[in-house]
Design an enzyme around this catalytic site. Structure first.
Site, mmCIF file in Angstrom:
data_model
loop_
_atom_site.group_PDB
_atom_site.id
_atom_site.type_symbol
_atom_site.label_atom_id
_atom_site.label_comp_id
_atom_site.label_asym_id
_atom_site.label_seq_id
_atom_site.Cartn_x
_atom_site.Cartn_y
_atom_site.Cartn_z
ATOM 1 N N CYS A 89 35.706 32.975 37.297
ATOM 2 C CA CYS A 89 36.292 34.315 37.352
ATOM 3 C C CYS A 89 36.007 35.070 36.041
ATOM 4 O O CYS A 89 34.851 35.314 35.727
ATOM 5 C CB CYS A 89 37.775 34.241 37.690
ATOM 6 S SG CYS A 89 38.466 35.830 38.249
ATOM 7 N N HIS A 197 37.071 31.302 42.817
ATOM 8 C CA HIS A 197 37.812 30.213 42.198
ATOM 9 C C HIS A 197 37.513 28.891 42.918
ATOM 10 O O HIS A 197 38.083 28.633 43.978
ATOM 11 C CB HIS A 197 39.316 30.492 42.246
ATOM 12 C CG HIS A 197 39.758 31.582 41.326
ATOM 13 N ND1 HIS A 197 40.196 31.352 40.045
ATOM 14 C CD2 HIS A 197 39.803 32.933 41.507
ATOM 15 C CE1 HIS A 197 40.506 32.499 39.468
ATOM 16 N NE2 HIS A 197 40.275 33.470 40.333
ATOM 17 N N GLU A 199 38.522 26.006 42.199
ATOM 18 C CA GLU A 199 39.732 25.171 42.233
ATOM 19 C C GLU A 199 40.653 25.547 43.390
ATOM 20 O O GLU A 199 41.572 24.787 43.718
ATOM 21 C CB GLU A 199 40.480 25.256 40.902
ATOM 22 C CG GLU A 199 41.262 26.524 40.647
ATOM 23 C CD GLU A 199 40.452 27.704 40.167
ATOM 24 O OE1 GLU A 199 41.053 28.720 39.780
ATOM 25 O OE2 GLU A 199 39.196 27.610 40.170
#
Length: 217
Positions: A89, A197, A199
């Site tokens: 990001c 993202h 994750e």
């Protein structure tokens, strides 16, 4: 054993990123220790560097500068020692020459270009761009190996109002569509960054992180 350091400078989904990387290491059978740290010595000794970031470009830059020696350790490890780097990001956006969010702020200059506002051709599309999108691969890259892209591909999670527009289009690895093409992933040499993202991107994200831990550029 290799060490992957997630840089803690007060921004980013540190807990989520740490857990996702630990899981990715297990699934990839990568002999890697994951550490979250704001200590420049840890960054200087890292074998892999991950820089997350949420919020405004300038705030993240100031956050890094506020930790004595951290920005210098990052530059040393990534650009002089050429350790693989993954920006997430705003951690990707900071690789640019400059950001245009709330004024002009210098970036690292690792991927020449600017971080500009998203400007969808469809005025009904809301900003920030938030949600799940497939990726359109612009070029092959080891971090996308084994990841299905295209209209029927896996989805990645985005939440942002700006994106990196490189001077050299060859640095774009993948894009997504949101009223026009948006930079989703950039890379050159041992550097890579995702606007989405990983994750939070489930199957796609875990595979990308596994690929990063095993990447030997």
């Amino acid at each position: 054993m290799l060490t992957a350091v997630i840089i803690d400078y007060g921004s980013g989904n540190l807990h989520s990123a740490g857990k996702a990387l630990e899981r990715a290491a297990r699934e990839a059978e990568a002999d890697t220790k994951v550490k979250i740290s704001s200590d420049p010595a840890d960054v200087a000794s890292a074998d892999r560097v991950i820089l997350p970031g949420v919020g405004a470009f300038a705030d993240c830059r100031r956050g890094l500068e506020s930790v004595p020696g951290l920005l210098e350790a990052l530059q040393l490890t990534v650009m002089e020692r050429e350790r693989p780097y993954l920006g997430i990001c705003v951690g990707m956006q900071l690789m640019a020459s400059r950001g245009l969010e709330f004024g002009i702020t210098d970036g690292f200059g690792w991927i020449p270009g600017e971080v500009r506002p998203i400007a969808p051709a469809d005025a009904s599309l809301k900003i920030p761009h938030m949600g799940w999108n497939t990726l359109t691969a612009a070029t092959a890259h080891p971090l996308l190996e084994g990841i299905r892209t295209g209209a029927d591909g896996l989805h990645a999670y985005f939440v942002h109002s700006y994106h990196l527009v490189p001077d050299n289009h060859a640095h774009i690895v993948a894009e997504c569509d949101y009223g026009g093409a948006i930079t989703a992933m950039v890379a050159r040499d041992h550097l890579a960054g995702t606007q989405f993202h990983p994750e939070k991107s489930q199957t796609l994200g875990l595979k990308l992180l596994s690929n990063f831990l095993n990447w030997a550029p």
